[in-house]
Design an enzyme around this catalytic site. Structure first.
Site, PDB file in Angstrom:
ATOM      1  N   PRO A   1      -2.249   1.112   4.728  1.00 15.10           N
ATOM      2  CG  PRO A   1      -2.326   2.758   3.266  1.00 15.10           C
ATOM      3  CD  PRO A   1      -1.585   1.482   3.773  1.00 15.10           C
ATOM      4  CD  GLU A   2      -6.301  -0.914   9.596  1.00 12.34           C
ATOM      5  OE1 GLU A   2      -7.488  -1.141   9.943  1.00 12.34           O
ATOM      6  OE2 GLU A   2      -5.414  -0.576  10.310  1.00 12.34           O
TER       7      GLU A   2
ATOM      8  CG  ASN B   1      -2.794  -3.437  14.671  1.00 15.22           C
ATOM      9  OD1 ASN B   1      -3.462  -4.356  15.167  1.00 15.22           O
ATOM     10  ND2 ASN B   1      -1.964  -2.401  15.302  1.00 15.22           N
TER      11      ASN B   1
END
EC number: 3.2.2.-
Length: 263
Positions: A2-3, A169
């Site tokens: 997760p970002e 990403n």
């Protein structure tokens, strides 16, 4: 992994469940954290802060629980007394009268004093958080042009938490598509207009993802307010120029881009 936007939304859910409520029971899986169980029982959680992909759970007695989910960690909210159906390994349980938050599978968990917070290796290394409303495009631009980062290719720089915390990403490829640049560029080679566009996109896109991803406005956008333009869309037409989106590997991660309009 997760970002930043996903981590911040998870923190929001945890806060909504138990912030400001006395803890009726505290449990830790790791032996070094066991002494804190009694110290935290009866305390309240004052806030849950994010630093990129790390969570800082602040307690009313001045202690802070540091946790980093890495690849497999996940927080969940349940009704107190509920028994979750899961095969994950429980690491942390923080319980109030009506809600309980659970951390599964994570291994990077520490209890920190206020002084230790200022010297923690990860927190010392990590850059400003893109979701921190105090962070401005002008500060991001200065960071891009600093001696430390100006000669770094964006393919790696936008994954480096020391540059800006919370990027990952999907944000990397969406930001570069938004400004029409490839991952091989460096800040020192950009003109003023490109620098300004990138400085804004580095904040605008993560913040849009945080506030609107998964929401819908059928009248205005005919779907999700935040939509991937290139991520996982290889082989499809670019909505900006009609070119075909391609997939390659940059900095050991999948990279999606449109070779027709990203130069």
């Amino acid at each position: 992994m997760p970002e930043g936007p996903e981590i911040r939304r998870a923190a929001d859910n945890l806060e909504a469940a138990i912030k400001g409520k006395p803890l009726t029971d505290v449990w830790f899986a790791f032996a070094q954290l066991k002494p804190y169980e009694s110290q935290l029982t009866g305390q309240i959680i004052t806030r849950i802060e994010t630093r990129g992909k790390a969570l800082l759970t602040h307690f009313s007695n001045g202690l802070t629980l540091y946790s980093h989910n890495q690849l497999y960690g996940v927080w969940r909210v349940i009704d107190t007394g509920e028994i979750p159906q899961t095969t994950r390994i429980l690491r942390v349980r923080l319980q109030t009268a009506d809600k309980t938050i659970l951390l599964y599978s994570a291994s990077d968990i520490e209890m920190l004093t206020a002084e230790q917070l200022t010297t923690h290796p990860f927190l010392q290394r990590v850059g400003p958080d893109v979701l921190d409303a105090r962070l401005t495009p002008e500060e991001v631009k200065a960071r891009l042009l600093s001696p430390r980062f100006r000669n770094r290719q964006f393919s790696g720089l936008l994954l480096d938490q020391a540059f800006l915390a919370g990027l990952g990403n999907y944000l990397r490829v969406e930001i570069l598509w938004q400004v029409g640049l490839t991952g091989q560029h460096k800040a020192k080679d950009l003109n003023e207009a490109q620098l300004n566009a990138l400085s804004h996109a580095l904040l605008d896109i993560p913040r849009l993802s945080y506030t609107t991803r998964g929401q819908a406005d059928e009248n205005k956008h005919h779907g999700a307010l935040f939509r991937f333009k290139v991520f996982h869309r290889d082989g499809e037409a670019c909505e900006r120029c009609g070119g075909i989106i391609e997939k390659t590997t940059l900095s050991s991660r999948p990279f999606y881009w449109c070779p027709h309009c990203q130069k």
